[in-house]
Write a protein that holds these residues in place. Structure first.
Motif, PDB file in Angstrom:
ATOM      1  N   THR A  39       0.716  -1.070  -0.102  1.00 61.95           N
ATOM      2  CA  THR A  39       0.055  -0.105   0.196  1.00 61.95           C
ATOM      3  C   THR A  39       0.783   1.247   0.088  1.00 61.95           C
ATOM      4  O   THR A  39       1.895   1.272   0.792  1.00 61.95           O
ATOM      5  CB  THR A  39      -0.829   0.064   1.259  1.00 61.95           C
ATOM      6  N   LYS A  40       0.650   2.112  -0.843  1.00 60.86           N
ATOM      7  CA  LYS A  40       1.312   3.544  -1.083  1.00 60.86           C
ATOM      8  C   LYS A  40       0.701   4.445  -0.074  1.00 60.86           C
ATOM      9  O   LYS A  40      -0.506   4.951  -0.156  1.00 60.86           O
ATOM     10  CB  LYS A  40       1.227   3.979  -2.363  1.00 60.86           C
ATOM     11  N   ILE A  41       1.211   4.995   1.132  1.00 58.60           N
ATOM     12  CA  ILE A  41       0.711   5.537   2.010  1.00 58.60           C
ATOM     13  C   ILE A  41       1.532   6.958   2.294  1.00 58.60           C
ATOM     14  O   ILE A  41       2.842   6.405   2.434  1.00 58.60           O
ATOM     15  CB  ILE A  41       0.464   5.031   3.370  1.00 58.60           C
ATOM     16  N   GLY A  42       1.090   8.199   2.332  1.00 60.54           N
ATOM     17  CA  GLY A  42       1.853   9.183   3.029  1.00 60.54           C
ATOM     18  C   GLY A  42       1.645   9.508   4.351  1.00 60.54           C
ATOM     19  O   GLY A  42       0.679   9.010   4.714  1.00 60.54           O
ATOM     20  N   ILE A  43       2.634  10.054   4.935  1.00 61.31           N
ATOM     21  CA  ILE A  43       2.208  10.521   6.322  1.00 61.31           C
ATOM     22  C   ILE A  43       2.520  12.150   6.597  1.00 61.31           C
ATOM     23  O   ILE A  43       3.679  12.632   5.961  1.00 61.31           O
ATOM     24  CB  ILE A  43       3.453   9.793   7.256  1.00 61.31           C
ATOM     25  N   VAL A  44       1.612  12.776   7.127  1.00 63.82           N
ATOM     26  CA  VAL A  44       1.879  14.357   7.233  1.00 63.82           C
ATOM     27  C   VAL A  44       1.293  14.639   8.383  1.00 63.82           C
ATOM     28  O   VAL A  44       0.382  14.195   9.158  1.00 63.82           O
ATOM     29  CB  VAL A  44       1.202  14.946   6.011  1.00 63.82           C
ATOM     30  N   MET A  45       1.937  15.695   9.049  1.00 66.17           N
ATOM     31  CA  MET A  45       1.508  16.356  10.274  1.00 66.17           C
ATOM     32  C   MET A  45       0.884  17.672   9.986  1.00 66.17           C
ATOM     33  O   MET A  45       1.480  18.616   8.881  1.00 66.17           O
ATOM     34  CB  MET A  45       2.864  16.629  11.271  1.00 66.17           C
ATOM     35  N   VAL A 140       0.424   8.833  -3.675  1.00 69.95           N
ATOM     36  CA  VAL A 140       0.251   7.888  -2.565  1.00 69.95           C
ATOM     37  C   VAL A 140      -1.246   7.451  -2.692  1.00 69.95           C
ATOM     38  O   VAL A 140      -2.262   8.549  -3.259  1.00 69.95           O
ATOM     39  CB  VAL A 140       0.384   8.304  -1.225  1.00 69.95           C
ATOM     40  N   ASP A 141      -2.011   6.295  -2.150  1.00 68.79           N
ATOM     41  CA  ASP A 141      -3.123   6.069  -2.380  1.00 68.79           C
ATOM     42  C   ASP A 141      -3.894   6.333  -0.968  1.00 68.79           C
ATOM     43  O   ASP A 141      -5.101   6.617  -0.943  1.00 68.79           O
ATOM     44  CB  ASP A 141      -3.411   4.586  -2.580  1.00 68.79           C
ATOM     45  N   LYS A 142      -3.329   6.334   0.277  1.00 69.96           N
ATOM     46  CA  LYS A 142      -3.837   6.760   1.671  1.00 69.96           C
ATOM     47  C   LYS A 142      -2.792   7.850   2.313  1.00 69.96           C
ATOM     48  O   LYS A 142      -1.823   7.814   1.994  1.00 69.96           O
ATOM     49  CB  LYS A 142      -3.858   5.739   2.430  1.00 69.96           C
ATOM     50  N   LEU A 143      -3.559   8.481   3.205  1.00 66.84           N
ATOM     51  CA  LEU A 143      -2.838   9.645   3.587  1.00 66.84           C
ATOM     52  C   LEU A 143      -3.047   9.385   5.506  1.00 66.84           C
ATOM     53  O   LEU A 143      -4.142   9.610   5.937  1.00 66.84           O
ATOM     54  CB  LEU A 143      -3.223  10.904   3.466  1.00 66.84           C
ATOM     55  N   ALA A 144      -1.859   9.259   6.053  1.00 62.56           N
ATOM     56  CA  ALA A 144      -1.880   9.097   7.348  1.00 62.56           C
ATOM     57  C   ALA A 144      -1.705  10.680   7.932  1.00 62.56           C
ATOM     58  O   ALA A 144      -0.760  11.102   7.730  1.00 62.56           O
ATOM     59  CB  ALA A 144      -0.814   8.139   8.245  1.00 62.56           C
ATOM     60  N   VAL A 145      -2.662  11.131   8.740  1.00 60.77           N
ATOM     61  CA  VAL A 145      -2.670  12.629   9.157  1.00 60.77           C
ATOM     62  C   VAL A 145      -2.512  12.505  10.646  1.00 60.77           C
ATOM     63  O   VAL A 145      -3.104  11.905  11.461  1.00 60.77           O
ATOM     64  CB  VAL A 145      -4.060  13.428   8.783  1.00 60.77           C
ATOM     65  N   ILE A 146      -1.426  13.288  11.102  1.00 67.33           N
ATOM     66  CA  ILE A 146      -1.219  13.534  12.509  1.00 67.33           C
ATOM     67  C   ILE A 146      -1.758  14.904  13.012  1.00 67.33           C
ATOM     68  O   ILE A 146      -1.009  15.891  12.497  1.00 67.33           O
ATOM     69  CB  ILE A 146       0.196  13.294  13.036  1.00 67.33           C
TER      70      ILE A 146
END
Length: 229
Positions: A39-45, A140-146
């Motif tokens: 899975t292609k996932i980005g991580i951003v704050m 990316v296909d999904k984004l993890a957001v903090i």
């Protein structure tokens, strides 16, 4: 030192503070995030809020002015403090997701939610802001957001009267957005609160309350990472 760690979801928190909200009243926190390897996932704050002193319950204008004046020295002390350690949460989350076989991209720049358009779709459990444009721009296909929504010191009031000593606090949420349809695949609200054990009113450096702030920071960071373990 007495530590209390709370995790709660309410409509008012999501709508006013988190910048996202479920479209269904049945939406509840989903806790851990899972996805298939590859899975292609980005991580951003999200851009961090200013470190503040807050006085919930000082409901009238004069009440708030009185509380702010009483705590002016504390406010001046808190504002220059930092929250830089929170940015390391992205790195730790990336390590956890890579260990599960996902293709991870950590975004260096903080995300300003105000720059995203409002989402007008009707899907249940959707983000209020439209994240879909980030799919192509970041690959990316999904984004993890903090997202940290408040940070600093809080003292509860009943109009003019303080109800308890100030406490260090961090509130926010960790969530994952599917960038194909803007739905939330995971959502975990966080509230970390640390109360002081000894006298807090030790101006100008407020050592006990400063420690409670940094302890809340550490607890909050751990809680924001936990859904990805």
């Amino acid at each position: 030192m007495r530590l209390s760690f709370l995790a709660a979801l309410t409509a008012s928190i999501c709508l006013a503070a988190c910048g996202i909200a479920p479209t269904s009243p049945l939406f509840t926190p989903t806790g851990s995030f899972t996805a298939t390897p590859g899975t292609k996932i980005g991580i951003v704050m999200v851009v961090l809020p200013k470190i503040t002193t807050e006085f919930p319950g000082a409901a009238c204008t004069d009440c708030m002015a009185a509380a702010a004046t009483t705590h002016l020295s504390l406010t001046n002390h808190m504002q220059p403090l930092t929250a830089e350690d929170l940015t390391q949460a992205k790195v730790e989350i990336a390590r956890l997701l890579e260990a599960k076989g996902m293709q991870v991209r950590v975004m260096d720049a903080a995300l300003d939610l105000g720059q995203l358009p409002a989402f007008t779709g009707r899907q249940p459990a959707s983000a209020l802001r439209d994240f879909r444009g980030l799919k192509a721009s970041h690959g990316v296909d999904k984004l993890a957001v903090i997202e940290v929504t408040s940070l600093g010191v809080r003292r509860a009031y009943a109009d003019y009267r303080p109800l308890r000593d100030p406490e260090g606090v961090l509130t926010g949420a960790a969530y994952v957005v599917n960038l194909s349809d803007n739905t939330l695949e995971s959502y975990q609200p966080v509230e970390a609160v640390v109360q002081v054990e000894r006298d807090w009113d030790d101006s100008p450096h407020f050592p006990a309350l400063t420690r409670s702030y940094f302890d809340a920071l550490a607890l909050g960071k751990t809680a924001l990472i936990k859904p990805f373990q």
